[in-house]
Write a protein that holds these residues in place. Structure first.
Motif, PDB file in Angstrom:
ATOM      1  N   PHE A 197      40.725  25.319  18.930  1.00 15.29           N
ATOM      2  CA  PHE A 197      39.505  24.665  19.437  1.00 15.29           C
ATOM      3  C   PHE A 197      38.369  25.677  19.471  1.00 15.29           C
ATOM      4  N   PRO A 198      37.137  25.229  19.204  1.00 15.09           N
ATOM      5  CA  PRO A 198      35.993  26.135  19.222  1.00 15.09           C
ATOM      6  C   PRO A 198      35.676  26.647  20.636  1.00 15.09           C
ATOM      7  N   ASP A 199      35.142  27.868  20.720  1.00 10.94           N
ATOM      8  CA  ASP A 199      34.761  28.401  22.040  1.00 10.94           C
ATOM      9  C   ASP A 199      33.244  28.570  22.157  1.00 10.94           C
ATOM     10  N   TYR A 200      32.513  27.985  21.199  1.00 14.31           N
ATOM     11  CA  TYR A 200      31.045  28.096  21.230  1.00 14.31           C
ATOM     12  C   TYR A 200      30.469  26.721  21.561  1.00 14.31           C
ATOM     13  N   PRO A 201      29.172  26.668  21.946  1.00 12.94           N
ATOM     14  CA  PRO A 201      28.626  25.399  22.417  1.00 12.94           C
ATOM     15  C   PRO A 201      28.509  24.322  21.335  1.00 12.94           C
ATOM     16  N   VAL A 202      28.525  23.095  21.788  1.00  7.78           N
ATOM     17  CA  VAL A 202      28.379  21.911  20.925  1.00  7.78           C
ATOM     18  C   VAL A 202      26.880  21.726  20.651  1.00  7.78           C
ATOM     19  N   PRO A 203      26.478  21.233  19.454  1.00  3.41           N
ATOM     20  CA  PRO A 203      25.043  21.050  19.184  1.00  3.41           C
ATOM     21  C   PRO A 203      24.343  20.222  20.287  1.00  3.41           C
ATOM     22  N   GLU A 204      23.226  20.747  20.743  1.00  2.37           N
ATOM     23  CA  GLU A 204      22.443  20.124  21.827  1.00  2.37           C
ATOM     24  C   GLU A 204      22.098  18.666  21.488  1.00  2.37           C
ATOM     25  N   LYS A 205      21.729  18.479  20.230  1.00  4.09           N
ATOM     26  CA  LYS A 205      21.300  17.138  19.815  1.00  4.09           C
ATOM     27  C   LYS A 205      22.437  16.114  19.949  1.00  4.09           C
ATOM     28  N   LEU A 206      23.659  16.562  19.676  1.00  2.00           N
ATOM     29  CA  LEU A 206      24.812  15.674  19.803  1.00  2.00           C
ATOM     30  C   LEU A 206      25.033  15.296  21.269  1.00  2.00           C
ATOM     31  N   ILE A 207      24.905  16.296  22.133  1.00  2.00           N
ATOM     32  CA  ILE A 207      25.052  16.041  23.580  1.00  2.00           C
ATOM     33  C   ILE A 207      23.994  15.030  24.016  1.00  2.00           C
ATOM     34  N   ASN A 208      22.767  15.213  23.505  1.00  2.00           N
ATOM     35  CA  ASN A 208      21.684  14.286  23.868  1.00  2.00           C
ATOM     36  C   ASN A 208      21.980  12.869  23.389  1.00  2.00           C
ATOM     37  N   CYS A 209      22.539  12.755  22.195  1.00  2.00           N
ATOM     38  CA  CYS A 209      22.850  11.425  21.648  1.00  2.00           C
ATOM     39  C   CYS A 209      23.875  10.710  22.523  1.00  2.00           C
ATOM     40  N   VAL A 210      24.899  11.440  22.964  1.00  2.00           N
ATOM     41  CA  VAL A 210      25.935  10.815  23.795  1.00  2.00           C
ATOM     42  C   VAL A 210      25.375  10.502  25.183  1.00  2.00           C
ATOM     43  N   THR A 211      24.575  11.429  25.728  1.00  2.00           N
ATOM     44  CA  THR A 211      23.966  11.213  27.047  1.00  2.00           C
ATOM     45  C   THR A 211      23.090   9.963  27.015  1.00  2.00           C
ATOM     46  N   GLU A 212      22.327   9.871  25.950  1.00  2.00           N
ATOM     47  CA  GLU A 212      21.429   8.729  25.775  1.00  2.00           C
ATOM     48  C   GLU A 212      22.243   7.419  25.714  1.00  2.00           C
ATOM     49  N   ALA A 213      23.371   7.467  25.033  1.00  2.00           N
ATOM     50  CA  ALA A 213      24.224   6.271  24.925  1.00  2.00           C
ATOM     51  C   ALA A 213      24.737   5.872  26.307  1.00  2.00           C
ATOM     52  N   LEU A 214      25.128   6.860  27.101  1.00  2.00           N
ATOM     53  CA  LEU A 214      25.623   6.587  28.465  1.00  2.00           C
ATOM     54  C   LEU A 214      24.506   5.979  29.318  1.00  2.00           C
ATOM     55  N   LYS A 215      23.324   6.587  29.213  1.00  2.00           N
ATOM     56  CA  LYS A 215      22.212   6.153  30.064  1.00  2.00           C
ATOM     57  C   LYS A 215      21.657   4.802  29.656  1.00  2.00           C
ATOM     58  N   SER A 216      21.787   4.481  28.365  1.00  2.06           N
ATOM     59  CA  SER A 216      21.186   3.214  27.944  1.00  2.06           C
ATOM     60  C   SER A 216      22.180   2.062  28.020  1.00  2.06           C
ATOM     61  N   GLY A 217      23.289   2.279  28.729  1.00  2.98           N
ATOM     62  CA  GLY A 217      24.141   1.144  29.090  1.00  2.98           C
ATOM     63  C   GLY A 217      25.282   0.820  28.150  1.00  2.98           C
ATOM     64  N   HIS A 218      25.643   1.771  27.282  1.00  2.00           N
ATOM     65  CA  HIS A 218      26.783   1.501  26.381  1.00  2.00           C
ATOM     66  C   HIS A 218      28.081   1.897  27.071  1.00  2.00           C
ATOM     67  N   ASN A 219      28.422   1.148  28.109  1.00  2.00           N
ATOM     68  CA  ASN A 219      29.533   1.579  28.952  1.00  2.00           C
ATOM     69  C   ASN A 219      30.661   0.562  29.100  1.00  2.00           C
ATOM     70  N   GLN A 220      30.651  -0.460  28.301  1.00  2.00           N
ATOM     71  CA  GLN A 220      31.748  -1.440  28.363  1.00  2.00           C
ATOM     72  C   GLN A 220      32.577  -1.356  27.076  1.00  2.00           C
ATOM     73  N   TYR A 221      33.645  -2.156  27.034  1.00  2.00           N
ATOM     74  CA  TYR A 221      34.566  -2.086  25.894  1.00  2.00           C
ATOM     75  C   TYR A 221      33.845  -2.147  24.548  1.00  2.00           C
ATOM     76  N   ALA A 222      34.308  -1.302  23.651  1.00  2.00           N
ATOM     77  CA  ALA A 222      33.863  -1.406  22.255  1.00  2.00           C
ATOM     78  C   ALA A 222      34.753  -2.438  21.573  1.00  2.00           C
ATOM     79  N   PRO A 223      34.341  -2.942  20.418  1.00  2.00           N
ATOM     80  CA  PRO A 223      35.265  -3.805  19.663  1.00  2.00           C
ATOM     81  C   PRO A 223      36.554  -3.030  19.385  1.00  2.00           C
TER      82      PRO A 223
END
Ligand code: GLN
Length: 381
Positions: free
Chosen positions: A35-61
């Protein structure tokens, strides 16, 4: 007292867990579990955070969100000139290991034989056994871990149900060549043998070698489950998200199992990853990124007493110490962790028999600083 007969009496704790724990206890540099020991790209973290905040929190297909499946389909088309229908032939999974287990659970019946090349990633064999299948191991040895297909043919029987492939290979870093593929096409022609192709390191391949995905070959594609990993692609092994590709008929069976052991994979990760992949082209950069790490690590290791084995892909470098010690590889790995402060994986853990070629696997998906510090310690061995 309850009497419980173990379904896997000879299985202990996975070597990755054992070595990572030992590394932690002894404050060693952990080059064992991959497993990597360096940070994950900031932009990727932002994309996932944005998904959480914008309500994508129920079952996926059940099969995964359409946007992510569509992106996978496009990628496979672009890289392997293969059409996988995102509706019926692609399923998002909770990591590569789940995809492997599910593909096996969907296909292996009691008495079915599965050919596995060893050293083999540790989750294949227990899964086959749990399902009542029989593992037919085919041992490979360094430095090149080449497959003699005429000998493989001798393992075939009327009960051969599946062959498991893994390229780029964990733990050895070897890769399948076009010659291997041609032999495999010939061997499986006019049979109903299935292929489970673990390609989680598909984009970590070096020296301009072309990854021989089974998706490239229609004769193999029609009989194959292909397993891939976003964890390896995005440096996020802890997110446990990947996918499986298979022709519709095979995927139908896969989904029958998937819907009842996973149902669906967590939604915000899928949305975040899809949005990230839409805006970034990361596939081609990955090999360059890891080749730099491999080259650095190999040049550092060349100053130690260890002998380097070839590494054509994956994020693992194997080394041999047979020329300077008789110590068993498990003991050597333990001692290096405790006395020298560097954890590795003993490759004997990936063979069914007691095969010990005195080879250790190191993970180089680490920062330059980690690799330099580790090799400084290994110089004293
Ligand atoms: N794939 C990782 C490795 O080879 C380990 C994952 C795990 O611990 N199960 O090191």
């Amino acid at each position: 007292m309850i009497l419980l007969n173990s379904k896997l009496p000879s299985v202990g704790t996975s070597i990755f867990t054992v070595m990572s724990k030992l590394a932690q206890e002894h404050n060693a540099i952990n080059l064992s579990q991959g497993f990597p020991d360096y940070p994950v790209p900031e932009k990727l973290i932002n994309c996932v955070t944005e998904a959480l905040k914008s309500g994508h929190n129920q079952y996926a297909p059940m099969s995964g969100i359409p946007a992510l499946r569509a992106l996978v389909s496009e990628k496979i088309n672009q890289y392997y000139q293969a059409n996988y229908d995102s509706e019926t032939e692609i399923t998002i999974t909770a990591g590569g290991t789940q995809a492997i287990f599910t593909a096996l659970a969907a296909t292996i019946n009691a008495g079915d034989e599965v050919i596995i090349f060893e050293p083999a990633y540790d989750c294949y064999s227990p899964a086959v056994k749990l399902l009542g299948g029989l593992v037919k191991p085919f041992e490979l040895h360094g430095p090149d871990y080449e497959i003699d297909w005429d000998m493989v043919k001798k393992l075939f029987s009327a009960n051969t149900k599946m062959i498991i492939l893994n390229s780029p290979h964990n733990p050895t870093g070897s890769v399948l060549s076009k010659k291997d593929i041609d032999a495999l096409i010939k061997l499986t022609k006019n049979t109903d043998i299935l292929i489970l192709s673990d390609e989680v390191y598909e984009h970590i391949i070096f020296d301009d070698i072309k990854h021989q995905s089974v998706a490239l070959y229609p004769e193999l594609r029609e009989r194959s489950y292909i397993v891939a990993s976003f964890g390896k692609l995005l440096h996020t092994t802890g997110w446990k998200i990947g996918y499986c590709l298979a022709p519709a008929k095979l995927m139908l069976e896969f989904r029958k199992v998937h819907q009842f052991n996973v149902f669906s994979v967590n939604t915000p990760m899928q949305v975040g990853i899809a949005n990230y992949l839409k805006s970034e082209n990361i596939y081609d950069e990955l090999s360059i990124f890891f080749q730099q790490k491999r080259d650095l690590f190999r040049s550092l290791l060349s100053q130690t007493n260890f002998k380097l084995l070839p590494c054509k892909g994956s994020y693992f470098q194997c080394v041999s110490y047979a020329h300077f010690s008789d110590e068993k590889d498990k003991d050597m790995a333990k001692r290096l962790t405790i006395e020298h402060g560097v954890a590795s994986i003993p490759v004997s853990a990936f063979y069914t028999k007691n095969t010990d070629d005195k080879i250790l696997r190191f993970c180089f998906a680490k920062s330059q600083d980690t690799l330099e510090k580790a090799v400084e310690r290994l110089m004293k061995v």
